[in-house]
Design an enzyme around this catalytic site. Sequence first.
Site, short mmCIF file in Angstrom:
data_model
loop_
_atom_site.label_atom_id
_atom_site.label_comp_id
_atom_site.label_asym_id
_atom_site.label_seq_id
_atom_site.Cartn_x
_atom_site.Cartn_y
_atom_site.Cartn_z
N HIS A 163 -7.43 5.32 10.79
CA HIS A 163 -8.73 5.96 11.06
C HIS A 163 -9.39 6.32 9.72
CE1 HIS A 163 -11.35 8.98 13.29
NE2 HIS A 163 -11.47 9.38 12.02
N GLU A 164 -8.61 6.93 8.82
CA GLU A 164 -9.14 7.31 7.50
C GLU A 164 -9.52 6.07 6.70
OE1 GLU A 164 -10.01 10.19 7.12
OE2 GLU A 164 -8.81 11.11 8.68
N HIS B 55 -13.02 4.95 7.54
CA HIS B 55 -14.04 5.66 6.75
C HIS B 55 -14.04 5.12 5.31
CE1 HIS B 55 -14.73 8.63 9.81
NE2 HIS B 55 -13.51 9.12 9.76
ZN LIG Z 1 -12.83 10.59 10.99
#
Ligand SMILES: [Zn+2]
Length: 392
Positions: A87-88, A91
Site C-alpha cells: 500500500h505504501e 503511494h
Molecule cells: Zn495510504
Amino acid sequence: MPVHTVTTIHGARASRLHVTGRKPLIPLGRWAGIEVGADGTWLIVFALVTATLSRQFTSGDSGLGMHRDWALGLATSLLFFLSIVLHEFGHSLVAIRLGVPVRSITLFIFGGVALLGGEPRRPRDELLIASAGPVVSLALALGYGALAHAIAFATPVEEALVWLSRVNFSLFAFNLIPGFPLDGGRVLRAALWAWKGDFDKATGVAAGVGTLVAFAFMTLGVVIALADGQFWNGLWLAALGWFLLTAARGSLAQTMVSKLMGSVMVRDAMTADYAALPPSISLRDVVERYIMRQGQRSFLVTQDGNLLGVISVREIRAVPQEDWSTTSVQGAMVRRSAIEPLAPQTTLLEALAAMDEAGLNILPVESDEHLVGALSRDQVFAVIRTQREFRV
Ligand SMILES: [Zn+2]
C-alpha cells in the site's frame, strides 16, 4: 484485536513528526531504492496478529496440525504486513514518478508510514499520490478474493485467503475516511486545493475533519471498551484516534512552519560577518576553542577572504577522535568545488532543502560570486522559532 483498523499514512508533514529521529529498529532492506523498516512497536502487533491468526485458522488437529496452524498463521501475518508495505509502495512509486522523493517506508504499531521528502506541487499530484495506496489495497483484496474463490474448499488456507482479502478491503475503506492525514483526507485536501486554489486553507479544513474523526474514534473506543469483553478492542480504537489527532495537529503545525520558511529570505536570516576558520587549524583546536566554548557548530573555511570550504560537527565527528590533533580543518572540510552557494533572495524553505540535498549543515551565501555571508541549519531553526513565538 481488530487488526482491520490499521492506518497507513504518508507525507512529509504528518510522518516526519512520528518517525524521523527514530531509526527503524528492524531494517528490512532497500526495495526499489526505498529504505523499508519496522519500528520497535511493530513487533508487538506482529506477535499479536500471528498468535490470533494461528488460533483462527485451526484445523482442529493436535500434534503436527498445530505446527501447521502456526505456520499458516505466520505466513498470513507476513502477507498482511506485506500488504501494508505494498500500500505504501503504491503511494511512494507514484510520488517518485511525480518528482516527490521518498525517504523511507516504516511499519509501526498502527500500520505503515511512507515518509516523503516534500509535498506534491499540484492538487492533481496530491490526488494521484493519495489514491495510489487505496488502489493497491483494493487490488490486493480482489486478488486474494479470487484466489480464495479458486480454491473453493473450506480449508484453513482458504479461510486465510478470505481473511487477507477482507483485511485489504478494510485497509482500502478505512484509509478513505476523509480526515487528514488519512488518504481520504488528502483526497479531500486535493479537491479543496483545486477548487479554491489555497493549499493552506485546504490543509486546515482537511485537518479539521481529521480532528473530528480522531475524536469520534476516541469516544467510540471508550464506549466499546466499557462493553462486555470488548476492552482491548475499544482501547485499540481510542489509541488509534489519539494517534490520528496528534498526526492531524502535527500536520497543521508543520504547514505553518513551511509557510513561515517560504516567506523569509536567506538575506534576512544569514550572518554577514560569519566566523571563518583558517585551513591550517587542527580539529582539536576547533572543538576546544570554538565548538565547546562558543557553541557554534558549523563554520566557513577561508583564506585571505576566499572561501575554501565548509566544516561542521558532522564532518569533524567523521574523523576518529584520536586523529583530531593531527588533522587540519582543510583535511576534513567539504571543499568549495562540492558546494552550491545560496543566493540572498532564496527562501529559507529552499535553503533547507538545499542543505538536505547536499548533506551539509551550513552553506555560504554569495551575491555576484562574492561571499556575502553564511547560513547554518541552526540559524534557520532559530529564526523560525523566533518568528513563531512573536507571530502566533
Ligand atoms: Zn495510504
